[in-house]
Design an enzyme around this catalytic site. Structure first.
Site, PDB file in Angstrom:
ATOM      1  N   TYR A   1      -9.205   5.666   7.695  1.00  0.00           N
ATOM      2  CA  TYR A   1      -9.333   6.004   9.125  1.00  0.00           C
ATOM      3  C   TYR A   1     -10.343   7.147   9.206  1.00  0.00           C
ATOM      4  O   TYR A   1     -10.091   8.224   8.660  1.00  0.00           O
ATOM      5  CB  TYR A   1      -7.994   6.477   9.693  1.00  0.00           C
ATOM      6  CG  TYR A   1      -6.953   5.377   9.840  1.00  0.00           C
ATOM      7  CD1 TYR A   1      -6.166   4.976   8.765  1.00  0.00           C
ATOM      8  CD2 TYR A   1      -6.739   4.767  11.069  1.00  0.00           C
ATOM      9  CE1 TYR A   1      -5.207   3.981   8.915  1.00  0.00           C
ATOM     10  CE2 TYR A   1      -5.771   3.776  11.225  1.00  0.00           C
ATOM     11  CZ  TYR A   1      -5.012   3.385  10.140  1.00  0.00           C
ATOM     12  OH  TYR A   1      -4.070   2.402  10.291  1.00  0.00           O
TER      13      TYR A   1
ATOM     14  N   TYR B   1       3.748   6.736   9.914  1.00  0.00           N
ATOM     15  CA  TYR B   1       2.928   5.580   9.523  1.00  0.00           C
ATOM     16  C   TYR B   1       3.773   4.499   8.845  1.00  0.00           C
ATOM     17  O   TYR B   1       3.600   3.310   9.119  1.00  0.00           O
ATOM     18  CB  TYR B   1       1.766   6.020   8.620  1.00  0.00           C
ATOM     19  CG  TYR B   1       0.688   4.963   8.520  1.00  0.00           C
ATOM     20  CD1 TYR B   1      -0.307   4.865   9.494  1.00  0.00           C
ATOM     21  CD2 TYR B   1       0.681   4.034   7.483  1.00  0.00           C
ATOM     22  CE1 TYR B   1      -1.275   3.870   9.436  1.00  0.00           C
ATOM     23  CE2 TYR B   1      -0.284   3.038   7.412  1.00  0.00           C
ATOM     24  CZ  TYR B   1      -1.262   2.968   8.387  1.00  0.00           C
ATOM     25  OH  TYR B   1      -2.215   1.980   8.332  1.00  0.00           O
TER      26      TYR B   1
ATOM     27  N   LYS C   1       0.916   0.093  14.972  1.00  0.00           N
ATOM     28  CA  LYS C   1       2.317   0.004  15.391  1.00  0.00           C
ATOM     29  C   LYS C   1       2.658  -1.207  16.271  1.00  0.00           C
ATOM     30  O   LYS C   1       3.835  -1.543  16.442  1.00  0.00           O
ATOM     31  CB  LYS C   1       2.714   1.277  16.160  1.00  0.00           C
ATOM     32  CG  LYS C   1       2.805   2.514  15.282  1.00  0.00           C
ATOM     33  CD  LYS C   1       4.035   2.463  14.408  1.00  0.00           C
ATOM     34  CE  LYS C   1       3.977   3.413  13.242  1.00  0.00           C
ATOM     35  NZ  LYS C   1       3.761   2.778  11.935  1.00  0.00           N
TER      36      LYS C   1
ATOM     37  N   PRO D   1      -4.285   0.618  18.762  1.00  0.00           N
ATOM     38  CA  PRO D   1      -4.046   0.146  17.397  1.00  0.00           C
ATOM     39  C   PRO D   1      -4.146   1.213  16.301  1.00  0.00           C
ATOM     40  O   PRO D   1      -3.905   0.907  15.128  1.00  0.00           O
ATOM     41  CB  PRO D   1      -5.136  -0.914  17.207  1.00  0.00           C
ATOM     42  CG  PRO D   1      -6.214  -0.534  18.157  1.00  0.00           C
ATOM     43  CD  PRO D   1      -5.540   0.113  19.329  1.00  0.00           C
TER      44      PRO D   1
ATOM     45  N   HIS E   1       0.849  -1.194   0.000  1.00  0.00           N
ATOM     46  CA  HIS E   1       0.000   0.000   0.000  1.00  0.00           C
ATOM     47  C   HIS E   1       0.881   1.238   0.000  1.00  0.00           C
ATOM     48  O   HIS E   1       1.748   1.379   0.854  1.00  0.00           O
ATOM     49  CB  HIS E   1      -0.891   0.025   1.245  1.00  0.00           C
ATOM     50  CG  HIS E   1      -2.112  -0.830   1.099  1.00  0.00           C
ATOM     51  ND1 HIS E   1      -3.317  -0.510   1.667  1.00  0.00           N
ATOM     52  CD2 HIS E   1      -2.309  -1.997   0.441  1.00  0.00           C
ATOM     53  CE1 HIS E   1      -4.210  -1.441   1.358  1.00  0.00           C
ATOM     54  NE2 HIS E   1      -3.615  -2.365   0.630  1.00  0.00           N
TER      55      HIS E   1
HETATM   56  C1  PHB Z   1      -6.128  -4.242  10.842  1.00  0.00           C
HETATM   57  O1  PHB Z   1      -6.215  -4.476   9.628  1.00  0.00           O
HETATM   58  O2  PHB Z   1      -6.459  -5.097  11.686  1.00  0.00           O
HETATM   59  C2  PHB Z   1      -5.645  -2.912  11.283  1.00  0.00           C
HETATM   60  C3  PHB Z   1      -5.168  -2.024  10.345  1.00  0.00           C
HETATM   61  C4  PHB Z   1      -4.726  -0.780  10.744  1.00  0.00           C
HETATM   62  C5  PHB Z   1      -4.754  -0.434  12.073  1.00  0.00           C
HETATM   63  C6  PHB Z   1      -5.234  -1.324  13.016  1.00  0.00           C
HETATM   64  C7  PHB Z   1      -5.666  -2.581  12.623  1.00  0.00           C
HETATM   65  O3  PHB Z   1      -4.348   0.816  12.452  1.00  0.00           O
END
Ligand code: PHB
Ligand code: APR
Length: 394
Positions: A201, A385, A297, A293, A72
């Site tokens: 997000y 990120y 990280k 989460p 990505h």
């Molecule tokens: C996930 O795909 O489980 C996931 C992706 C990004 C995050 C947290 C969890 O920031």
């Protein structure tokens, strides 16, 4: 039994460390409380930084990730019914992340360990470290009703937040830092095509939401929920309705729903222990730190600890550099605190903290507006990120 490095825990930290050490001829044994199937049944994170991808390559466990992982080069932030793309590659000189589930990483590492004949003892009960401050540390554990002793040079505590390693350090030798957030994430996994090619997000008056994925046919979604929420109270239908309400209309209109393969609630916590070592014991991954989460990280920090401990132990065994041992914790913590900061900051920016729309809400809105309209703001998000550089031991 006797080995050079005794590893407690067969999660990603323990398995990756074991694999890297074995490839350097450093003998190791892994003790895991649960069964292999149980470890693989846990649905966890899914975004790998370049540093972790490189480390998996070095460990020789990249074949399936190269085939099935999804590179990505951007992520999206959604708010005010609109989306802004963070061009990860463009803002960081070409760095990207890889979407590949922790479960798959774990499975690949388990298979690799089996292929090289590494020893993992599953369902090892009551693992206890002893004499950690001496030159002859050892572990005891129970297997099939018998008590077994494992002598070693070093112990790697890769046993997660609730493991025995951290708990075996005297309280007056460590300091714990913790922040508990007043909400959790309710996650749902489904065999439906992801709503977007990139992760979204979303900040919304009803709370945070995240659109993620595991493959072109498997989606992972999350919604922020109060801490006391019960997963049984969330039918699939209720989840999908709530998710749609929190996404921009054009995204919600495209969302394909389906039956949940898994649904669970995880609380959000920031936690760090200092130092991450005591005598011959080194703490690695979730045993030493937890992040909320929001910045993806957790797994990546575990990998950077593994990287540090692996390079340290190679220097100890191949070059006699025991003088480097005291550097472990300091080296790890430099990077950990920066990832803690980013995860806390992303969490603060995107979640709903109160039912009242007050000053804090306006601050979030202004900050998002600023960040997404400024190259410097977007760059700050992007470089954190994709992952800050690994620290070196010397
Ligand atoms: C996930 O795909 O489980 C996931 C992706 C990004 C995050 C947290 C969890 O920031
Ligand atoms: N004895 C033996 N094994 C234990 C013990 C114990 N007393 N306590 C815990 N374990 C095992 C757990 O069963 C688990 O399999 O240790 C393992 C720890 O694995 P994880 O919790 O996955 O931790 P880690 O390997 O550090 O993985 C990094 O970062 O943010 C997260 O999702 C990410 O879980 C991932 C973690």
């Amino acid at each position: 039994m006797k080995t050079q490095v005794a590893i407690i825990g067969a999660g990603p930290s323990g398995l990756l460390l074991g694999q890297l050490l074995s490839r350097q001829g450093i003998d190791n044994v892994i003790l895991e409380r649960k069964s292999g199937e149980y470890v693989l049944s846990r649905i966890r994170a899914g975004v790998l930084e370049q540093g972790m991808v490189d480390l998996l390559r070095e460990a020789g466990v990249d074949a399936r990730m190269n085939e099935e992982g999804l590179p990505h080069d951007g992520v999206e932030l959604a708010f005010d019914n609109r989306r802004v793309r963070v061009d990860l590659a463009g803002l960081t000189g070409g760095k990207t992340v890889m979407v590949y589930g922790q479960t798959e990483v774990t499975r690949d590492l388990m298979e690799a360990r089996e292929a090289i004949g590494g020893t993992t003892i599953y369902e090892a009960d009551n693992v206890q470290p002893h004499d950690l401050e001496t030159d002859a540390p050892y572990l005891t554990f129970e297997k099939d009703g018998e008590t077994v002793r494992l002598d070693c040079d070093y112990v790697a505590g890769c046993d997660g937040f609730h493991g025995v390693s951290r708990q075996s350090i005297p309280k007056d030798r460590i300091r714990e830092f913790e922040k508990i957030y007043p909400f959790g994430w309710l996650g749902l996994l489904a065999d439906t095509p992801p709503v977007s090619d990139e992760l979204i997000y979303a900040r919304h008056e009803r709370g945070f939401a995240l659109c993620s994925m595991r493959s072109p046919t498997r989606s992972r979604y999350y919604v922020q929920v109060p801490l006391d929420e019960k997963v049984e109270e969330w039918s699939d239908e209720r989840f999908w309705d709530e998710l749609k309400r929190r996404l921009p209309e054009d995204v919600a209109a495209k969302l394909v729903t389906g039956p949940a393969l898994e649904k669970s609630i995880a609380p959000l916590r920031s936690f760090v222990v200092e130092p991450m070592q005591y005598g011959k014991l080194f703490l690695v991954g979730d045993a030493a730190h937890i992040v909320p989460p929001t910045g993806a990280k957790g797994l990546n920090l575990a990998a950077s600890d593994v990287n540090t401990l692996y390079r340290l132990l190679v220097k100890v065994y191949h070059k006699g550099r025991t003088d480097l041992i005291p550097n472990y914790s300091r080296t790890c913590l430099k990077r950990i605190w920066k990832a803690e900061r980013f995860s806390w900051w992303m969490t603060s920016l995107l979640h709903k903290f109160s039912d009242e729309e007050g000053f804090e809400t306006r601050m979030q809105q202004a900050e998002l507006d600023y960040l997404t309209s400024s190259e410097a703001g977007l760059k700050t998000i992007a470089e954190n990120y994709v992952g800050l550089p690994y620290e070196s031991l010397e």
